[in-house]
Design an enzyme around this catalytic site. Structure first.
Site, PDB file in Angstrom:
ATOM      1  N   TRP A 171       4.053   4.405  -5.308  1.00  0.00           N
ATOM      2  CA  TRP A 171       3.262   3.836  -6.398  1.00  0.00           C
ATOM      3  C   TRP A 171       2.212   2.841  -5.934  1.00  0.00           C
ATOM      4  CZ3 TRP A 171       3.745  -1.321  -6.022  1.00  0.00           C
ATOM      5  CH2 TRP A 171       4.927  -1.846  -5.511  1.00  0.00           C
ATOM      6  N   LYS A 195       4.518  15.401  -5.818  1.00  0.00           N
ATOM      7  CA  LYS A 195       5.252  14.555  -6.756  1.00  0.00           C
ATOM      8  C   LYS A 195       4.748  13.119  -6.625  1.00  0.00           C
ATOM      9  CE  LYS A 195       9.499  12.301  -8.024  1.00  0.00           C
ATOM     10  NZ  LYS A 195       8.723  11.045  -8.226  1.00  0.00           N
ATOM     11  N   ALA A 197       4.669   8.971  -7.706  1.00  0.00           N
ATOM     12  CA  ALA A 197       5.664   7.976  -8.087  1.00  0.00           C
ATOM     13  C   ALA A 197       5.764   7.899  -9.605  1.00  0.00           C
ATOM     14  CB  ALA A 197       5.286   6.611  -7.524  1.00  0.00           C
ATOM     15  N   GLU A 271       6.260   8.221   6.449  1.00  0.00           N
ATOM     16  CA  GLU A 271       5.786   6.845   6.598  1.00  0.00           C
ATOM     17  C   GLU A 271       6.722   5.970   5.781  1.00  0.00           C
ATOM     18  OE1 GLU A 271       2.561   3.775   5.016  1.00  0.00           O
ATOM     19  OE2 GLU A 271       1.715   5.757   5.410  1.00  0.00           O
ATOM     20  N   GLU A 405      11.581  -6.931   4.265  1.00  0.00           N
ATOM     21  CA  GLU A 405      10.199  -6.823   3.783  1.00  0.00           C
ATOM     22  C   GLU A 405      10.126  -7.366   2.363  1.00  0.00           C
ATOM     23  OE1 GLU A 405       6.723  -3.403   3.840  1.00  0.00           O
ATOM     24  OE2 GLU A 405       8.789  -2.787   3.447  1.00  0.00           O
TER      25      GLU A 405
END
Length: 501
Positions: A171, A195, A197, A271, A405
């Site tokens: 997103w 597809k 988000a 990623e 993170e």
């Protein structure tokens, strides 16, 4: 008050919706060249995180629709045209995105929250991937005749499309991430099933509207399914007709995809998460480093995998650099991304907001000092998703903001003494996506860079990836590359043909 994201809501998606756009004529999926609803009739609500108002209701699709999308993509394979035609598609999409960057940027701003100007920059970034691959694909995909002869044969290496590719995007960059994937897929001749988000599907629908209107694609060349991550992802992973999956998202989901790929030995481009160190050496241009840190850290409200998460500053310049950063953060304007001069928009949802709050609370409880921003006790995700840009000092490596993170507008400043210490702390993570080093002595800085285990390392810049350069992670930040020649090759199988002389 709803906090953004997407909620399943049985019923039709043909009712009134708050967002109006000529690029959203169909709030629907796209399969075999047609706009389609969910088989179940279920819909999902998309919200504006700046005000928690509903923007739209979109189809909530599952396995059955995904199966049809895969079948349509497979059926398109024999109809994929030559390289020259595919190059024209990419050029047309580049032009379409640039023509419509303001409107796509507006849609992106409304569903994500990032400022409109920044969102338009993301559209330009997306266009650069179509432009780059259009310019290099003919040479890159040409057969290569090897100069050496062996076994009385001439050896030729052909670049063949890998087949149907499943593309799963996050997103935080609603159009940038799909451009990274679909541009090389089209260049390589791969039909796709995409597809988006669940939080930000509208930008993707707008892009598919442009492809529908402006490109003369074979039916099934591009397909869009949205809804259940478990059902759609499961179908993509279990199908023998989808040999390649490109995914950007969390390391946990990436690990699950690796497990699920074993039955068909799928090729994966992943990623995944990051925990980027930003190292400021004592000989750095501190004003430049501070400017780059602000641009890097607060892009997308700090909700990017490449933004600085741990800021290491050499002791002798720690106080001076901290003051420069604090002054700059105080000047940032927070608000609705559609408002003029806003620098930082809302966070995407309550979960993201609460994670930042938890990281700040944890740091303060362990001795960090709040320099800029509201105390976490003053913040409540039930009332607003605007998180005040925050700077904390006296940060130590046992705090959550160093080990995890944060994915939000938090700047933790950490002191170090020696280059060896900076390198050790920078590498003290299982992630290896992005990193940054600032200093005037190139030999010294590059000695550090050479020993940082990160796929991307900015030297005196906080810039992220670009279309012409390979980008990806080391360690648990993923496998494969996006961008550059290497990004195109993710969608290619090499076939070696020895021919008797």
């Amino acid at each position: 008050m709803h906090t953004g994201g997407l909620i399943v809501d049985p019923g039709s998606n043909k009712g009134p919706h708050m967002i109006e756009s000529y690029l959203l004529k169909h709030l629907a999926g796209y399969i075999d060249g047609q706009w389609v609803e969910a088989d179940s009739g279920e819909t999902a609500e998309v919200f504006n995180p700046a005000n928690s108002k509903q923007l739209a209701a979109i189809p909530y699709m599952k396995a059955a629709e995904t199966k049809r999308a895969i079948a349509a993509a497979k059926a398109a394979l024999p109809h994929v045209p030559d390289v020259a035609t595919r190059r024209e598609w990419l050029e047309d999409m580049r032009d379409a995105l640039l023509d419509e960057k303001e409107e796509i940027g507006r849609i992106l701003c409304l569903e994500h929250g990032k400022p409109w100007k920044e969102a338009q920059g993301e559209v330009e970034y997306a266009a650069s991937f179509f432009d780059y691959h259009a310019g290099m694909m003919e040479e890159a995909l040409a057969p290569e005749v090897l100069p050496q002869k062996a076994k009385d044969c001439t050896w030729t290496v052909h670049k063949r499309s890998i087949g149907v590719a499943g593309l799963i995007t996050p997103w935080n960059f609603p159009i940038g991430m799909i451009a990274k994937k679909i541009a090389p897929a089209i260049a390589a001749g791969c039909p796709t099933v995409t597809k988006p988000a669940t939080e930000t599907p509208l930008t993707m629908i707008a892009m598919f509207q442009l492809m529908h209107e402006r490109l003369d694609l074979p039916k099934g060349m591009v397909n869009l399914v949205m809804g259940s991550s478990k059902d759609i992802g499961g179908e993509l992973m279990s199908s023998p007709d989808v040999p390649m999956i490109s995914f950007t998202g969390s390391t946990g989901v990436g690990q699950l995809l690796i497990e699920q790929s074993k039955d068909w030995v799928k090729k994966l481009g992943l990623e995944l998460g990051g925990n980027a160190p930003f190292i400021v050496l004592d000989d750095a241009d501190l004003d430049s480093a501070a400017d780059h840190l602000i641009a890097n850290k607060f892009r997308g409200g700090g909700q990017t995998c490449v933004c600085a998460n741990r800021i290491y500053v050499q002791s002798s310049v720690y106080d001076e650099f901290s003051k420069k950063v604090i002054d700059r953060v105080k000047a940032l304007k927070v608000g609705d991304g559609m408002d003029e001069d806003v620098n930082v928009g809302p966070l995407i949802n309550a979960a993201g907001f609460d994670k930042v709050k938890d990281h700040v609370q944890d740091a303060l409880s362990k001795g960090a000092k709040l320099e800029v921003g509201k105390h976490p006790d003053e913040l409540d995700s039930d009332k607003s998703l605007f998180y005040s840009p925050t700077v904390i000092t006296d940060v130590t490596h046992d705090m959550k903001c160093c080990t995890d993170e944060t994915f939000g507008p938090l700047v933790p400043l950490i002191k170090f003494d020696t280059d060896e210490e900076a390198l050790k702390l920078g590498n003290q993570t299982e992630f290896g996506l992005a990193s940054y080093v600032f200093g005037k002595d190139e030999a010294r800085a590059h000695k550090i860079i050479a020993n940082l285990h990160f796929g991307h390392c900015g030297f005196n810049t906080g810039t992220g990836p670009a279309a012409h350069a390979p980008f990806g992670g080391m360690l648990q930040s993923g496998v494969g590359r996006e961008g550059g020649h290497d990004g195109l090759m993710e969608y290619i199988e090499l076939q070696t043909v020895p021919s008797a002389d």
